[in-house]
Write an enzyme that holds these catalytic residues in place. Structure first.
Site, PDB file in Angstrom:
ATOM      1  N   LYS A  17      -4.987  43.656   1.576  1.00 27.83           N
ATOM      2  CA  LYS A  17      -4.003  42.568   1.545  1.00 27.83           C
ATOM      3  C   LYS A  17      -4.665  41.271   1.034  1.00 27.83           C
ATOM      4  CE  LYS A  17      -3.150  43.033   6.044  1.00 27.83           C
ATOM      5  NZ  LYS A  17      -4.037  44.177   6.393  1.00 27.83           N
ATOM      6  N   ARG A  92       3.832  41.319  12.551  1.00 25.76           N
ATOM      7  CA  ARG A  92       3.085  42.504  12.961  1.00 25.76           C
ATOM      8  C   ARG A  92       3.747  43.244  14.117  1.00 25.76           C
ATOM      9  NH1 ARG A  92      -2.287  40.569  10.928  1.00 25.76           N
ATOM     10  NH2 ARG A  92      -3.664  42.335  11.187  1.00 25.76           N
ATOM     11  N   ARG A 131     -17.555  45.408   4.467  1.00 28.51           N
ATOM     12  CA  ARG A 131     -16.960  44.149   3.986  1.00 28.51           C
ATOM     13  C   ARG A 131     -17.814  42.925   4.330  1.00 28.51           C
ATOM     14  NH1 ARG A 131     -10.991  42.359   5.715  1.00 28.51           N
ATOM     15  NH2 ARG A 131     -11.804  42.701   7.803  1.00 28.51           N
ATOM     16  N   ARG A 164     -17.138  39.782   9.703  1.00 29.63           N
ATOM     17  CA  ARG A 164     -16.240  39.389  10.794  1.00 29.63           C
ATOM     18  C   ARG A 164     -16.633  40.048  12.117  1.00 29.63           C
ATOM     19  NH1 ARG A 164     -10.195  39.838   8.402  1.00 29.63           N
ATOM     20  NH2 ARG A 164      -9.913  40.939  10.376  1.00 29.63           N
ATOM     21  N   ARG A 175      -8.161  48.358  16.101  1.00 26.86           N
ATOM     22  CA  ARG A 175      -7.207  47.696  15.191  1.00 26.86           C
ATOM     23  C   ARG A 175      -6.315  48.739  14.512  1.00 26.86           C
ATOM     24  NH1 ARG A 175     -11.393  44.618  11.732  1.00 26.86           N
ATOM     25  NH2 ARG A 175      -9.678  44.092  10.331  1.00 26.86           N
TER      26      ARG A 175
HETATM   27  P1  AP5 Z   1      -9.332  43.181   2.460  1.00 26.63           P
HETATM   28  O1  AP5 Z   1      -8.582  42.730   1.252  1.00 26.63           O
HETATM   29  O2  AP5 Z   1     -10.183  42.190   3.164  1.00 26.63           O
HETATM   30  O3  AP5 Z   1      -8.317  43.921   3.477  1.00 26.63           O
HETATM   31  P2  AP5 Z   1      -7.161  43.353   4.389  1.00 26.63           P
HETATM   32  O4  AP5 Z   1      -6.010  44.269   4.252  1.00 26.63           O
HETATM   33  O5  AP5 Z   1      -6.923  41.900   4.102  1.00 26.63           O
HETATM   34  O6  AP5 Z   1      -7.837  43.596   5.800  1.00 26.63           O
HETATM   35  P3  AP5 Z   1      -7.994  42.694   7.095  1.00 26.63           P
HETATM   36  O7  AP5 Z   1      -9.083  43.321   7.915  1.00 26.63           O
HETATM   37  O8  AP5 Z   1      -8.168  41.240   6.739  1.00 26.63           O
HETATM   38  O9  AP5 Z   1      -6.628  42.918   7.762  1.00 26.63           O
HETATM   39  P4  AP5 Z   1      -6.276  42.765   9.212  1.00 26.63           P
HETATM   40  O10 AP5 Z   1      -4.807  42.928   9.098  1.00 26.63           O
HETATM   41  O11 AP5 Z   1      -6.955  43.622  10.184  1.00 26.63           O
HETATM   42  O12 AP5 Z   1      -6.855  41.318   9.573  1.00 26.63           O
HETATM   43  P5  AP5 Z   1      -6.212  39.886   9.775  1.00 26.63           P
HETATM   44  O13 AP5 Z   1      -7.198  38.916   9.310  1.00 26.63           O
HETATM   45  O14 AP5 Z   1      -4.832  39.822   9.235  1.00 26.63           O
HETATM   46  O15 AP5 Z   1     -10.223  44.462   2.038  1.00 26.63           O
HETATM   47  C1  AP5 Z   1     -11.057  45.100   2.971  1.00 26.63           C
HETATM   48  C2  AP5 Z   1     -12.335  45.592   2.274  1.00 26.63           C
HETATM   49  O16 AP5 Z   1     -11.978  46.618   1.341  1.00 26.63           O
HETATM   50  C3  AP5 Z   1     -13.046  44.496   1.451  1.00 26.63           C
HETATM   51  O17 AP5 Z   1     -14.425  44.706   1.555  1.00 26.63           O
HETATM   52  C4  AP5 Z   1     -12.558  44.724   0.009  1.00 26.63           C
HETATM   53  O18 AP5 Z   1     -13.520  44.312  -0.956  1.00 26.63           O
HETATM   54  C5  AP5 Z   1     -12.336  46.241  -0.003  1.00 26.63           C
HETATM   55  N1  AP5 Z   1     -11.207  46.654  -0.856  1.00 26.63           N
HETATM   56  C6  AP5 Z   1     -10.000  46.036  -0.968  1.00 26.63           C
HETATM   57  N2  AP5 Z   1      -9.195  46.707  -1.832  1.00 26.63           N
HETATM   58  C7  AP5 Z   1      -9.913  47.784  -2.249  1.00 26.63           C
HETATM   59  C8  AP5 Z   1      -9.628  48.870  -3.130  1.00 26.63           C
HETATM   60  N3  AP5 Z   1      -8.445  48.974  -3.768  1.00 26.63           N
HETATM   61  N4  AP5 Z   1     -10.591  49.809  -3.322  1.00 26.63           N
HETATM   62  C9  AP5 Z   1     -11.803  49.708  -2.707  1.00 26.63           C
HETATM   63  N5  AP5 Z   1     -12.136  48.700  -1.847  1.00 26.63           N
HETATM   64  C10 AP5 Z   1     -11.203  47.755  -1.632  1.00 26.63           C
HETATM   65  O19 AP5 Z   1      -6.068  39.841  11.380  1.00 26.63           O
HETATM   66  C11 AP5 Z   1      -7.195  39.773  12.201  1.00 26.63           C
HETATM   67  C12 AP5 Z   1      -6.784  39.667  13.660  1.00 26.63           C
HETATM   68  O20 AP5 Z   1      -6.006  38.460  13.857  1.00 26.63           O
HETATM   69  C13 AP5 Z   1      -5.856  40.786  14.176  1.00 26.63           C
HETATM   70  O21 AP5 Z   1      -6.590  41.927  14.582  1.00 26.63           O
HETATM   71  C14 AP5 Z   1      -5.162  40.081  15.344  1.00 26.63           C
HETATM   72  O22 AP5 Z   1      -6.006  39.992  16.457  1.00 26.63           O
HETATM   73  C15 AP5 Z   1      -4.965  38.666  14.792  1.00 26.63           C
HETATM   74  N6  AP5 Z   1      -3.670  38.520  14.107  1.00 26.63           N
HETATM   75  C16 AP5 Z   1      -3.463  38.216  12.788  1.00 26.63           C
HETATM   76  N7  AP5 Z   1      -2.153  38.152  12.503  1.00 26.63           N
HETATM   77  C17 AP5 Z   1      -1.507  38.407  13.671  1.00 26.63           C
HETATM   78  C18 AP5 Z   1      -0.132  38.525  14.020  1.00 26.63           C
HETATM   79  N8  AP5 Z   1       0.851  38.347  13.093  1.00 26.63           N
HETATM   80  N9  AP5 Z   1       0.181  38.833  15.297  1.00 26.63           N
HETATM   81  C19 AP5 Z   1      -0.780  38.998  16.238  1.00 26.63           C
HETATM   82  N10 AP5 Z   1      -2.100  38.924  15.968  1.00 26.63           N
HETATM   83  C20 AP5 Z   1      -2.464  38.623  14.698  1.00 26.63           C
END
Ligand code: AP5
Length: 221
Positions: A17, A92, A131, A164, A175
């Site tokens: 994402k 979410r 990552r 992270r 997660r």
């Molecule tokens: P990356 O692009 O970083 O993936 P992402 O989908 O953004 O993953 P996140 O870990 O950021 O998502 P998340 O939903 O767990 O975390 P968030 O910060 O929202 O890519 C990942 C890796 O893969 C990178 O190394 C990249 O280079 C590689 N990659 C990407 N695309 C690729 C491809 N096509 N091929 C190969 N490699 C690739 O949330 C974190 C925490 O915040 C949650 O756990 C929760 O506690 C809290 N939180 C956030 N939003 C909410 C909400 N709405 N409600 C409640 N809690 C929330």
């Protein structure tokens, strides 16, 4: 699609994402809001939200709905009516989706497209363990698939890369379980609204981007 569209980018942890969102926001002139980034900033600044959120985030659990909904409500109230919006990581839960629907309705907006990027779980675990993220611009890198030119340093702005706290294997597994239980079903909410587009994220980033842009353009025309 409305003149100032509202776009959601959804999918499990590690689906890509954040990797896709920057270019998507730039190409389609959308204001980019990632709840994960906002919450990590709140934790780093030790605000009252950050203090409440930290334990949930480190364990890989969701931050309670009321806190995250209040955060998005405040942002939505400040959004100019002519600004497009890209939401990453929100909603979410079904409660968050309903709250977003109500907020947008009050602003005369709606979700135009919900893009759901899907990737098999075993690929996600490998991606997240490799990552590294820029401490300044948040650009994600990967030691296996997208290493920076210079170890530990962001190609874009030269700032330091970090891992992270919730990318430990235990937190990642939690997660993924939380995603399967609470977030994956949210896609049905958007399927019912006929705005859901599901993409295969298990292909190189450029190919994912190409499909993503095609989906956006086909909704715009
Ligand atoms: P990356 O692009 O970083 O993936 P992402 O989908 O953004 O993953 P996140 O870990 O950021 O998502 P998340 O939903 O767990 O975390 P968030 O910060 O929202 O890519 C990942 C890796 O893969 C990178 O190394 C990249 O280079 C590689 N990659 C990407 N695309 C690729 C491809 N096509 N091929 C190969 N490699 C690739 O949330 C974190 C925490 O915040 C949650 O756990 C929760 O506690 C809290 N939180 C956030 N939003 C909410 C909400 N709405 N409600 C409640 N809690 C929330």
């Amino acid at each position: 699609m409305q003149a100032a569209p509202t776009v959601l980018i959804m999918g499990p942890p590690g689906a890509g994402k954040g990797t896709q969102a920057g270019q998507l926001a730039e190409a389609f002139k959308l204001r980019y809001v990632a709840t994960g980034d906002l919450l990590r900033t709140a934790v780093a600044n030790a605000t009252s939200l950050g203090v409440e959120a930290k334990g949930f985030m480190d364990a890989g659990d969701l931050v309670p709905d009321e806190l995250v909904i209040a955060l998005i409500r405040e942002l939505a109230s400040q959004l100019p009516s002519d600004a497009g919006l890209l939401l990453d990581g929100f909603p979410r839960t079904r409660e968050q989706a309903v709250a977003l629907n109500d907020m947008l309705h009050e602003l005369g907006r709606r979700v135009d497209i919900a893009i759901d990027i899907q990737v098999p779980s075993e690929v996600l675990v490998e991606r997240l363990s490799g990552r590294w993220i820029c401490s300044s611009c948040q650009t994600p890198y990967n030691v296996n698939s997208k290493p920076p030119v210079k170890d530990g340093v962001c190609d874009r702005d030269g700032c330091e890369l970090y891992q992270r706290d919730d990318d430990t294997e235990q937190a990642v597994r939690n997660r993924l379980a939380v995603y399967a239980q609470q977030t994956k079903p949210v896609a049905n909410y958007y399927l019912d609204q006929k705005v859901l587009v599901t993409l295969d994220g298990n292909q190189p980033p450029d190919q994912v981007r190409s499909h993503l842009f095609s989906a956006m353009r086909s909704r715009s025309s």
